[in-house]
Design a protein around this motif. Sequence first.
Motif, PDB file in Angstrom:
ATOM      1  N   ARG A 193      29.746  63.602  30.669  1.00  0.00           N
ATOM      2  CA  ARG A 193      28.826  64.703  30.935  1.00  0.00           C
ATOM      3  C   ARG A 193      27.378  64.214  30.939  1.00  0.00           C
ATOM      4  NH1 ARG A 193      29.606  69.758  27.088  1.00  0.00           N
ATOM      5  NH2 ARG A 193      31.734  69.449  27.893  1.00  0.00           N
ATOM      6  N   VAL A 194      27.032  63.355  29.974  1.00  0.00           N
ATOM      7  CA  VAL A 194      25.663  62.812  29.902  1.00  0.00           C
ATOM      8  C   VAL A 194      25.356  61.961  31.130  1.00  0.00           C
ATOM      9  CG1 VAL A 194      24.188  61.178  28.672  1.00  0.00           C
ATOM     10  CG2 VAL A 194      25.499  62.868  27.392  1.00  0.00           C
ATOM     11  N   ILE A 195      26.290  61.095  31.506  1.00  0.00           N
ATOM     12  CA  ILE A 195      26.089  60.219  32.662  1.00  0.00           C
ATOM     13  C   ILE A 195      25.906  61.044  33.937  1.00  0.00           C
ATOM     14  CG2 ILE A 195      27.191  58.467  34.109  1.00  0.00           C
ATOM     15  CD1 ILE A 195      28.583  57.501  31.475  1.00  0.00           C
ATOM     16  N   ASP A 196      26.739  62.076  34.098  1.00  0.00           N
ATOM     17  CA  ASP A 196      26.630  62.925  35.288  1.00  0.00           C
ATOM     18  C   ASP A 196      25.318  63.710  35.292  1.00  0.00           C
ATOM     19  OD1 ASP A 196      29.029  62.054  36.249  1.00  0.00           O
ATOM     20  OD2 ASP A 196      30.190  63.784  35.576  1.00  0.00           O
ATOM     21  N   LEU A 197      24.870  64.155  34.115  1.00  0.00           N
ATOM     22  CA  LEU A 197      23.593  64.879  34.041  1.00  0.00           C
ATOM     23  C   LEU A 197      22.427  63.979  34.423  1.00  0.00           C
ATOM     24  CD1 LEU A 197      24.043  67.043  30.815  1.00  0.00           C
ATOM     25  CD2 LEU A 197      23.700  67.891  33.143  1.00  0.00           C
ATOM     26  N   MET A 198      22.467  62.722  33.992  1.00  0.00           N
ATOM     27  CA  MET A 198      21.426  61.769  34.375  1.00  0.00           C
ATOM     28  C   MET A 198      21.438  61.546  35.886  1.00  0.00           C
ATOM     29  SD  MET A 198      19.542  60.936  31.853  1.00  0.00           S
ATOM     30  CE  MET A 198      18.724  59.523  32.613  1.00  0.00           C
ATOM     31  N   ALA A 199      22.635  61.449  36.459  1.00  0.00           N
ATOM     32  CA  ALA A 199      22.742  61.273  37.908  1.00  0.00           C
ATOM     33  C   ALA A 199      22.192  62.491  38.641  1.00  0.00           C
ATOM     34  CB  ALA A 199      24.201  61.032  38.298  1.00  0.00           C
ATOM     35  N   GLU A 200      22.469  63.687  38.091  1.00  0.00           N
ATOM     36  CA  GLU A 200      21.927  64.911  38.689  1.00  0.00           C
ATOM     37  C   GLU A 200      20.403  64.920  38.653  1.00  0.00           C
ATOM     38  OE1 GLU A 200      23.541  68.602  37.296  1.00  0.00           O
ATOM     39  OE2 GLU A 200      25.555  67.777  37.135  1.00  0.00           O
ATOM     40  N   ALA A 201      19.841  64.476  37.533  1.00  0.00           N
ATOM     41  CA  ALA A 201      18.384  64.432  37.405  1.00  0.00           C
ATOM     42  C   ALA A 201      17.782  63.496  38.447  1.00  0.00           C
ATOM     43  CB  ALA A 201      17.992  63.989  35.996  1.00  0.00           C
ATOM     44  N   GLU A 202      18.384  62.307  38.589  1.00  0.00           N
ATOM     45  CA  GLU A 202      17.907  61.358  39.592  1.00  0.00           C
ATOM     46  C   GLU A 202      18.043  61.936  40.997  1.00  0.00           C
ATOM     47  OE1 GLU A 202      20.012  57.730  39.049  1.00  0.00           O
ATOM     48  OE2 GLU A 202      19.239  57.382  37.033  1.00  0.00           O
ATOM     49  N   THR A 203      19.156  62.647  41.236  1.00  0.00           N
ATOM     50  CA  THR A 203      19.382  63.264  42.538  1.00  0.00           C
ATOM     51  C   THR A 203      18.286  64.274  42.869  1.00  0.00           C
ATOM     52  OG1 THR A 203      21.780  62.980  42.535  1.00  0.00           O
ATOM     53  CG2 THR A 203      20.924  64.824  43.792  1.00  0.00           C
ATOM     54  N   GLU A 204      17.971  65.133  41.898  1.00  0.00           N
ATOM     55  CA  GLU A 204      16.949  66.156  42.147  1.00  0.00           C
ATOM     56  C   GLU A 204      15.569  65.540  42.363  1.00  0.00           C
ATOM     57  OE1 GLU A 204      17.484  69.379  42.650  1.00  0.00           O
ATOM     58  OE2 GLU A 204      19.604  68.862  42.498  1.00  0.00           O
ATOM     59  N   ILE A 205      15.241  64.511  41.576  1.00  0.00           N
ATOM     60  CA  ILE A 205      13.935  63.856  41.716  1.00  0.00           C
ATOM     61  C   ILE A 205      13.834  63.163  43.071  1.00  0.00           C
ATOM     62  CG2 ILE A 205      12.488  61.973  40.837  1.00  0.00           C
ATOM     63  CD1 ILE A 205      13.576  62.726  38.020  1.00  0.00           C
ATOM     64  N   ASN A 206      14.903  62.449  43.461  1.00  0.00           N
ATOM     65  CA  ASN A 206      14.885  61.768  44.759  1.00  0.00           C
ATOM     66  C   ASN A 206      14.798  62.753  45.916  1.00  0.00           C
ATOM     67  OD1 ASN A 206      15.027  59.182  43.713  1.00  0.00           O
ATOM     68  ND2 ASN A 206      17.261  59.112  43.730  1.00  0.00           N
ATOM     69  N   SER A 207      15.465  63.906  45.762  1.00  0.00           N
ATOM     70  CA  SER A 207      15.412  64.902  46.839  1.00  0.00           C
ATOM     71  C   SER A 207      14.024  65.499  46.982  1.00  0.00           C
ATOM     72  CB  SER A 207      16.449  66.010  46.592  1.00  0.00           C
ATOM     73  OG  SER A 207      16.142  66.730  45.417  1.00  0.00           O
ATOM     74  N   ILE A 208      13.286  65.621  45.862  1.00  0.00           N
ATOM     75  CA  ILE A 208      11.904  66.117  45.918  1.00  0.00           C
ATOM     76  C   ILE A 208      11.028  65.107  46.651  1.00  0.00           C
ATOM     77  CG2 ILE A 208       9.845  66.620  44.525  1.00  0.00           C
ATOM     78  CD1 ILE A 208      11.761  67.760  42.394  1.00  0.00           C
ATOM     79  N   ASN A 209      11.210  63.824  46.340  1.00  0.00           N
ATOM     80  CA  ASN A 209      10.420  62.774  46.985  1.00  0.00           C
ATOM     81  C   ASN A 209      10.859  62.514  48.421  1.00  0.00           C
ATOM     82  OD1 ASN A 209       8.960  62.354  44.650  1.00  0.00           O
ATOM     83  ND2 ASN A 209      10.324  60.741  43.891  1.00  0.00           N
ATOM     84  N   GLY A 210      12.066  62.970  48.754  1.00  0.00           N
ATOM     85  CA  GLY A 210      12.583  62.735  50.103  1.00  0.00           C
ATOM     86  C   GLY A 210      13.038  61.314  50.329  1.00  0.00           C
ATOM     87  N   GLU A 211      13.161  60.531  49.265  1.00  0.00           N
ATOM     88  CA  GLU A 211      13.547  59.128  49.381  1.00  0.00           C
ATOM     89  C   GLU A 211      14.997  58.952  48.959  1.00  0.00           C
ATOM     90  OE1 GLU A 211      11.892  54.753  48.016  1.00  0.00           O
ATOM     91  OE2 GLU A 211      11.472  56.490  46.767  1.00  0.00           O
ATOM     92  N   ILE A 212      15.754  58.233  49.775  1.00  0.00           N
ATOM     93  CA  ILE A 212      17.154  57.971  49.458  1.00  0.00           C
ATOM     94  C   ILE A 212      17.270  56.544  48.960  1.00  0.00           C
ATOM     95  CG2 ILE A 212      19.517  57.991  50.322  1.00  0.00           C
ATOM     96  CD1 ILE A 212      18.620  59.799  52.564  1.00  0.00           C
ATOM     97  N   GLN A 213      17.706  56.392  47.708  1.00  0.00           N
ATOM     98  CA  GLN A 213      17.881  55.076  47.128  1.00  0.00           C
ATOM     99  C   GLN A 213      18.971  55.137  46.063  1.00  0.00           C
ATOM    100  OE1 GLN A 213      14.526  53.734  44.787  1.00  0.00           O
ATOM    101  NE2 GLN A 213      13.907  55.826  44.332  1.00  0.00           N
ATOM    102  N   GLY A 214      19.378  53.969  45.597  1.00  0.00           N
ATOM    103  CA  GLY A 214      20.405  53.909  44.572  1.00  0.00           C
ATOM    104  C   GLY A 214      21.715  53.380  45.119  1.00  0.00           C
TER     105      GLY A 214
END
Length: 308
Positions: free
Chosen positions: A70-91
């Motif tokens: 659950r923690v790992i998936d939540l961290m991935a969700e956070a990164e997903t939301e931040i990247n979507s705000i920046n419009g940059e696809i990475q990882g």
Amino acid sequence: MKLTRLKVFASVAENKSFSKAAKELFISQPAVSIHINKLEKELGVLLLKRSEKNVELTPAGMVLYKYARRVIDLMAEAETEINSINGEIQGRLTIGATLTIGEYVLPQIIGSFKHLHPRVEILLHVQNTEVIVEELLSGHYDMALIEGLCENPKIQKKKYLDDEIVLIASRDHPWSKRGCISLEEACAGKLILREPGSGTRQITEIALKNAGIDIQALNILMELGSSEAIKAAVSANLGAAFISKWTLEKELKLGLLSIVEIEGFSIPRSFNFIYSINRNLLTFPAREFIKFCEGQGKKLLQDIADYK
């Protein structure tokens, strides 16, 4: 508890192996052991039962794995939301694919996607449908594409492309000269099939059963683990085979193989995206890759087919 240790622990739990976890995480096996030992020491409990054959979770390990995932998936969700705000696809994007899709559909799409998004690291694992589904549920992939059936309630499925399984024979085979045969004649002839567990084999057998054919009575000359091996055997006139139409473009163009029509019988199927319902949210790279596949990816495949 450090996030790195939780990731290592989750990988060991999902792979049931220290060595496989080390390979997946690109670290040494001793480093994996150190992380696990420090985590067990920190919590004061045994998390894993080690044996020569595999690794199993203890009751305490089962509890920790649930929360670690659950923690790992939540961290991935956070990164997903931040990247979507920046419009940059990475990882990193880890994709599982069945053999037909992994060999004949995805290479061109992945190359084009990487050209647009060079900061995305894509890892493609190609296996048969049975293995892909098992490893997706174990957390090894962000998403997968399969050609076989999947009715697992823990899997979400989305159609991508249409396909058809067809009967092929060499150009010197008597069936190629006739062009159309009966289903009974097709099943009585020498057949070369994919291995059990493959999507092509599974769907072919279901279609034949639905048409009243006794699968046990099929005249199976050999079972092979790849489409290329099957096409080579058929080209050598060893027998006929049921195979995906997506795999035949080169051979049909060169006249090496022929599609043999079966009177009143066909095997349509689809290629599908699948992902685990246990993952709360697809990563940003995974969502963008699916979007790319459905748009530019389909157009790219069509342009390649038209060019050839």
